[in-house]
Scaffold this motif. Structure first.
Motif, PDB file in Angstrom:
ATOM      1  N   LEU A 103       0.791  -1.221   0.000  1.00  0.00           N
ATOM      2  CA  LEU A 103       0.000   0.000   0.000  1.00  0.00           C
ATOM      3  C   LEU A 103       0.827   1.275   0.000  1.00  0.00           C
ATOM      4  N   LEU A 104       1.906   1.301   0.757  1.00  0.00           N
ATOM      5  CA  LEU A 104       2.548   2.579   1.014  1.00  0.00           C
ATOM      6  C   LEU A 104       3.959   2.726   0.480  1.00  0.00           C
ATOM      7  N   ASN A 105       4.576   1.697  -0.012  1.00  0.00           N
ATOM      8  CA  ASN A 105       5.940   1.807  -0.534  1.00  0.00           C
ATOM      9  C   ASN A 105       5.918   1.970  -2.041  1.00  0.00           C
ATOM     10  N   PRO A 106       6.932   2.631  -2.580  1.00  0.00           N
ATOM     11  CA  PRO A 106       6.987   2.754  -4.041  1.00  0.00           C
ATOM     12  C   PRO A 106       7.171   1.376  -4.684  1.00  0.00           C
ATOM     13  N   GLN A 107       6.553   1.215  -5.852  1.00  0.00           N
ATOM     14  CA  GLN A 107       6.618  -0.072  -6.537  1.00  0.00           C
ATOM     15  C   GLN A 107       7.943  -0.187  -7.293  1.00  0.00           C
ATOM     16  N   ASN A 108       8.659  -1.286  -7.030  1.00  0.00           N
ATOM     17  CA  ASN A 108       9.944  -1.510  -7.680  1.00  0.00           C
ATOM     18  C   ASN A 108       9.818  -2.420  -8.889  1.00  0.00           C
ATOM     19  N   SER A 109       8.755  -3.192  -8.951  1.00  0.00           N
ATOM     20  CA  SER A 109       8.604  -4.124 -10.058  1.00  0.00           C
ATOM     21  C   SER A 109       7.181  -4.049 -10.605  1.00  0.00           C
ATOM     22  N   ALA A 110       6.989  -4.702 -11.715  1.00  0.00           N
ATOM     23  CA  ALA A 110       5.656  -4.748 -12.322  1.00  0.00           C
ATOM     24  C   ALA A 110       4.671  -5.473 -11.401  1.00  0.00           C
ATOM     25  N   GLU A 111       5.147  -6.513 -10.732  1.00  0.00           N
ATOM     26  CA  GLU A 111       4.286  -7.258  -9.812  1.00  0.00           C
ATOM     27  C   GLU A 111       3.850  -6.377  -8.639  1.00  0.00           C
ATOM     28  N   ASP A 112       4.788  -5.607  -8.081  1.00  0.00           N
ATOM     29  CA  ASP A 112       4.454  -4.693  -6.987  1.00  0.00           C
ATOM     30  C   ASP A 112       3.425  -3.668  -7.441  1.00  0.00           C
ATOM     31  N   HIS A 113       3.620  -3.133  -8.631  1.00  0.00           N
ATOM     32  CA  HIS A 113       2.691  -2.148  -9.179  1.00  0.00           C
ATOM     33  C   HIS A 113       1.302  -2.768  -9.357  1.00  0.00           C
ATOM     34  N   TYR A 114       1.246  -3.975  -9.884  1.00  0.00           N
ATOM     35  CA  TYR A 114      -0.027  -4.663 -10.094  1.00  0.00           C
ATOM     36  C   TYR A 114      -0.727  -4.924  -8.760  1.00  0.00           C
ATOM     37  N   LEU A 115       0.008  -5.417  -7.773  1.00  0.00           N
ATOM     38  CA  LEU A 115      -0.594  -5.699  -6.466  1.00  0.00           C
ATOM     39  C   LEU A 115      -1.108  -4.420  -5.808  1.00  0.00           C
ATOM     40  N   SER A 116      -0.342  -3.348  -5.928  1.00  0.00           N
ATOM     41  CA  SER A 116      -0.774  -2.076  -5.359  1.00  0.00           C
ATOM     42  C   SER A 116      -2.066  -1.606  -6.017  1.00  0.00           C
ATOM     43  N   GLN A 117      -2.132  -1.683  -7.339  1.00  0.00           N
ATOM     44  CA  GLN A 117      -3.353  -1.296  -8.057  1.00  0.00           C
ATOM     45  C   GLN A 117      -4.533  -2.167  -7.636  1.00  0.00           C
ATOM     46  N   LEU A 118      -4.290  -3.455  -7.487  1.00  0.00           N
ATOM     47  CA  LEU A 118      -5.345  -4.384  -7.089  1.00  0.00           C
ATOM     48  C   LEU A 118      -5.904  -4.014  -5.710  1.00  0.00           C
ATOM     49  N   VAL A 119      -5.013  -3.769  -4.771  1.00  0.00           N
ATOM     50  CA  VAL A 119      -5.451  -3.422  -3.413  1.00  0.00           C
ATOM     51  C   VAL A 119      -6.221  -2.105  -3.422  1.00  0.00           C
ATOM     52  N   TRP A 120      -5.697  -1.091  -4.097  1.00  0.00           N
ATOM     53  CA  TRP A 120      -6.377   0.201  -4.128  1.00  0.00           C
ATOM     54  C   TRP A 120      -7.724   0.104  -4.843  1.00  0.00           C
TER      55      TRP A 120
END
Length: 187
Positions: A103-120
């Protein structure tokens, strides 16, 4: 009648000023910070003017103020302090907790970005499905940084009502997002 009420308010303010120094010291000895002490003092000052009426005047103002201060301090000690989501990352979530990092850390990978978008997206959908009053209380206090006092002043709704609405919103979100949380933690 209005002149009598105005004179009475002036008398109450004079009585409040008369015991202000001792009352502030009494409150300050029982609070964690000067800001908390000032909040309690302001609250009981407001309560005094609100409680006094033509039909039920406050006779012993100093005694009433000390009793109100004691009661307010007790009430505040019983209530849980509300934390912002960003505060929870630092204080309650252990290092390495996946949900906090997503939720709160910058996304370092495509997977992190996808998970963040999913949660939001899930959070936004859950908020959209929530009753409007609960959603407003949650969004403004958690996401926009309003204090309950600011929100109460803005909406004209009692602080206690706003606290209850936010509590109901948190319970709703916990139930609604539990499946997603479990899925993220298990991966």
């Amino acid at each position: 009648m209005a002149k009598i009420a105005t004179e009475r308010n002036l008398d109450l303010i004079a009585a409040l000023r008369g015991c202000q120094k001792r009352l502030r010291a009494f409150i300050a000895r029982r609070t964690a910070s000067l800001a908390d002490a000032e909040d309690v003092y302001q609250e009981i000052s407001y309560q005094l003017i609100k409680a006094d009426s033509y039909l039920h005047p406050v006779e012993q103002v100093a005694a009433w103020l000390y009793r109100a201060a004691r009661n307010e301090l007790i009430d505040r000690s019983r209530k849980k302090r509300e934390l912002l989501l960003s505060d929870m990352l630092d204080k309650q979530w252990p290092a390495g907790d996946e949900l906090g990092e997503i939720l709160l850390n910058p996304q370092n990978s495509a997977e992190d970005h996808y998970l963040s978008q999913l949660v939001w997206q899930e959070l936004e959908q859950a908020l959209a499905d929530m009753p409007l009053a609960q959603r407003e209380a949650f969004e403004k206090t958690e996401l926009q940084g309003y204090s309950f006092k600011q929100l109460a002043d803005e909406t004209g709704t009692a602080v206690e009502t706003l606290l209850s609405r936010k509590h109901q919103a948190v319970l709703f979100l916990r139930l609604r997002l539990q499946v997603l949380y479990d899925a993220l933690i298990d991966t």
